[in-house]
Design a protein around this motif. Structure first.
Motif, short mmCIF file in Angstrom:
data_model
loop_
_atom_site.label_atom_id
_atom_site.label_comp_id
_atom_site.label_asym_id
_atom_site.label_seq_id
_atom_site.Cartn_x
_atom_site.Cartn_y
_atom_site.Cartn_z
N PHE A 164 0.83 -1.21 0.00
CA PHE A 164 0.00 0.00 0.00
C PHE A 164 0.86 1.26 0.00
O PHE A 164 2.09 1.19 -0.05
N ASN A 165 0.22 2.43 0.00
CA ASN A 165 0.84 3.76 0.09
C ASN A 165 2.13 3.90 -0.73
O ASN A 165 3.21 4.15 -0.18
N PRO A 166 2.04 3.78 -2.07
CA PRO A 166 3.25 3.82 -2.90
C PRO A 166 3.68 5.24 -3.27
O PRO A 166 2.84 6.13 -3.46
N LEU B 242 6.76 0.56 -3.76
CA LEU B 242 5.71 -0.09 -2.98
C LEU B 242 6.12 -0.24 -1.52
O LEU B 242 7.27 -0.56 -1.22
N ARG B 243 5.17 -0.03 -0.65
CA ARG B 243 5.37 -0.33 0.76
C ARG B 243 4.76 -1.71 1.01
O ARG B 243 3.56 -1.90 0.88
N VAL B 244 5.61 -2.67 1.32
CA VAL B 244 5.15 -4.06 1.46
C VAL B 244 5.35 -4.50 2.91
O VAL B 244 6.38 -4.23 3.51
N TYR C 223 8.64 4.04 5.57
CA TYR C 223 7.36 3.82 4.88
C TYR C 223 6.78 5.10 4.30
O TYR C 223 7.25 6.19 4.56
N ASP C 224 5.74 4.93 3.50
CA ASP C 224 5.03 6.01 2.83
C ASP C 224 5.98 6.92 2.04
O ASP C 224 6.03 8.15 2.23
N PRO C 225 6.77 6.32 1.09
CA PRO C 225 7.72 7.12 0.31
C PRO C 225 7.02 8.07 -0.64
O PRO C 225 5.98 7.75 -1.21
N ALA D 60 -7.22 0.81 2.41
CA ALA D 60 -7.37 0.03 3.65
C ALA D 60 -6.05 -0.59 4.13
O ALA D 60 -6.05 -1.66 4.74
N ASP D 61 -4.95 0.09 3.88
CA ASP D 61 -3.62 -0.40 4.27
C ASP D 61 -3.41 -1.85 3.79
O ASP D 61 -2.70 -2.63 4.44
N THR D 62 -4.00 -2.18 2.64
CA THR D 62 -3.98 -3.58 2.19
C THR D 62 -3.56 -3.70 0.73
O THR D 62 -2.79 -4.58 0.37
C1 BMA Z 1 -1.42 6.98 8.91
C2 BMA Z 1 -0.12 6.42 8.36
C3 BMA Z 1 -0.37 5.72 7.06
C4 BMA Z 1 -1.54 4.74 7.15
C5 BMA Z 1 -2.74 5.42 7.78
C6 BMA Z 1 -3.91 4.48 7.99
O1 BMA Z 1 -1.25 7.53 10.17
O2 BMA Z 1 0.43 5.51 9.28
O3 BMA Z 1 0.78 5.00 6.73
O4 BMA Z 1 -1.88 4.30 5.87
O5 BMA Z 1 -2.37 5.96 9.02
O6 BMA Z 1 -3.57 3.43 8.86
#
Ligand code: BMA
Length: 317
Positions: free
Chosen positions: A29-31, A44-46, A89-91, A297-299
């Protein structure tokens, strides 16, 4: 904005097995995203079953079907940091001249900080340093200097959620002479209590348009369960601390099953944005297609398609 009908475009089962860390992974998620010439790149964040985080590159010619690398990214030099780093994470990816910079969140022993890395080819990555003193997340670099300084939006973490992470309700502008040492310039935007965007943070890096800097950001409605959505604002080209317009409505909210159900339900978290056409002066063309890549959904990863013109219109709605 339209969701791509084949969403999610990347799912956990698409990740190649990379022994020993990435086998039967839990989520992707969150690429970070960028388009260079004719190629779309995602970082990608895996996450694996140990709830460890790894970053992996993916490439595509159409921005929809991605070939995922079978190598875990190593930010060379990061091992020199003495304090324990739990997750990078979240680059967010920004091109400045011929270098691609990646700014990401780093969960460390006590706080979350921002890290910066660079690459020229998306094969070798060099860690440049920790670039925030205090607890901070959602750092996004501007693609060019303004007034002789590098600029970024960031989001100081101040609000502690019950049973959740430390988060924040303000997007700030910071400046730097060397990309490593940053100073706060101004508070740019704050959350709107009781509306869709109570807590906020920048999404992908801002896009230069003739009307101003276009920023996609995330907002969290803190009802019984947090709901993460995407919104847009437009900022002054010369002074990006000044908001020209900010949409009252979100532009994307969790509705589909893959957005409402998952590791963290009801999350749309935009981190990547690609622009198909810029003019010769570096402004995104109004009719240019825009891809927004978001964590669902962080998935898994969703794709939403729009144009610069449509996103700017939404800033005024
Ligand atoms: C935020 C971050 C993101 C995450 C989101 C939902 O605070 O941690 O990385 O996608 O919450 O959990």
């Amino acid at each position: 904005m339209k969701r791509y009908s084949g969403n999610p475009i990347v799912e956990r089962t698409d990740i190649p097995e990379i022994e020993p860390h990435l086998v039967d992974v839990t989520s992707v998620f969150n690429p970070g995203a960028i388009k260079v010439n004719d190629t779309y790149y995602l970082m990608l964040r895996v996450q694996n079953r140990g709830r460890q985080t790894f970053n992996v590159m993916a490439k595509s010619k159409d921005g929809i079907n991605f070939d995922i690398s079978n190598k875990i990214i190593n930010f060379a030099g990061i091992e020199k940091i003495e304090e324990k780093i739990y997750h990078c994470y979240d680059p967010r990816i920004t091109r400045i001249n011929d270098t691609f910079y990646i700014m990401f969140a780093m969960d460390m022993e006590k706080i979350c900080r921002l890290g910066l890395a660079q690459t020229k080819d998306f094969e070798q990555f060099e860690f440049l340093g920790i670039v925030s003193e205090k607890d901070n997340r959602n750092g996004v670099l501007f693609p060019e200097k303004i007034g002789g300084k590098f600029m970024r939006f960031d989001r100081p973490n101040k609000v502690a959620l019950v049973d959740g992470p430390v988060t924040g309700s303000e997007i700030h502008l910071s400046e730097s002479a060397d990309l490593l040492n940053w100073e706060a310039v101004a508070k740019v935007a704050e959350g709107n209590h009781n509306y869709w965007d109570e807590l906020i943070g920048a999404g992908p890096p801002p896009v230069k348009t003739k009307k101003g800097w276009l920023l996609v950001y995330h907002g969290i409605a803190m009802h019984y369960q947090p709901i993460y959505q995407a919104g847009v604002m437009l900022l002054d080209l010369e002074n990006p601390a000044k908001i020209i317009a900010r949409g009252k409505l979100n532009i994307l909210e969790p509705r589909e099953l893959y957005e409402t159900v998952g590791q963290v339900p009801n999350v749309i978290f935009p981190t990547g944005l690609t622009v198909d056409n810029y003019n010769e002066y570096g402004f995104a063309k109004m009719d240019s297609k825009v891809h927004i890549y978001y964590g669902a959904a962080d998935t898994s990863i969703g794709l939403a398609i729009s144009t610069i013109e449509e996103l700017i219109e939404k800033c005024f709605k």
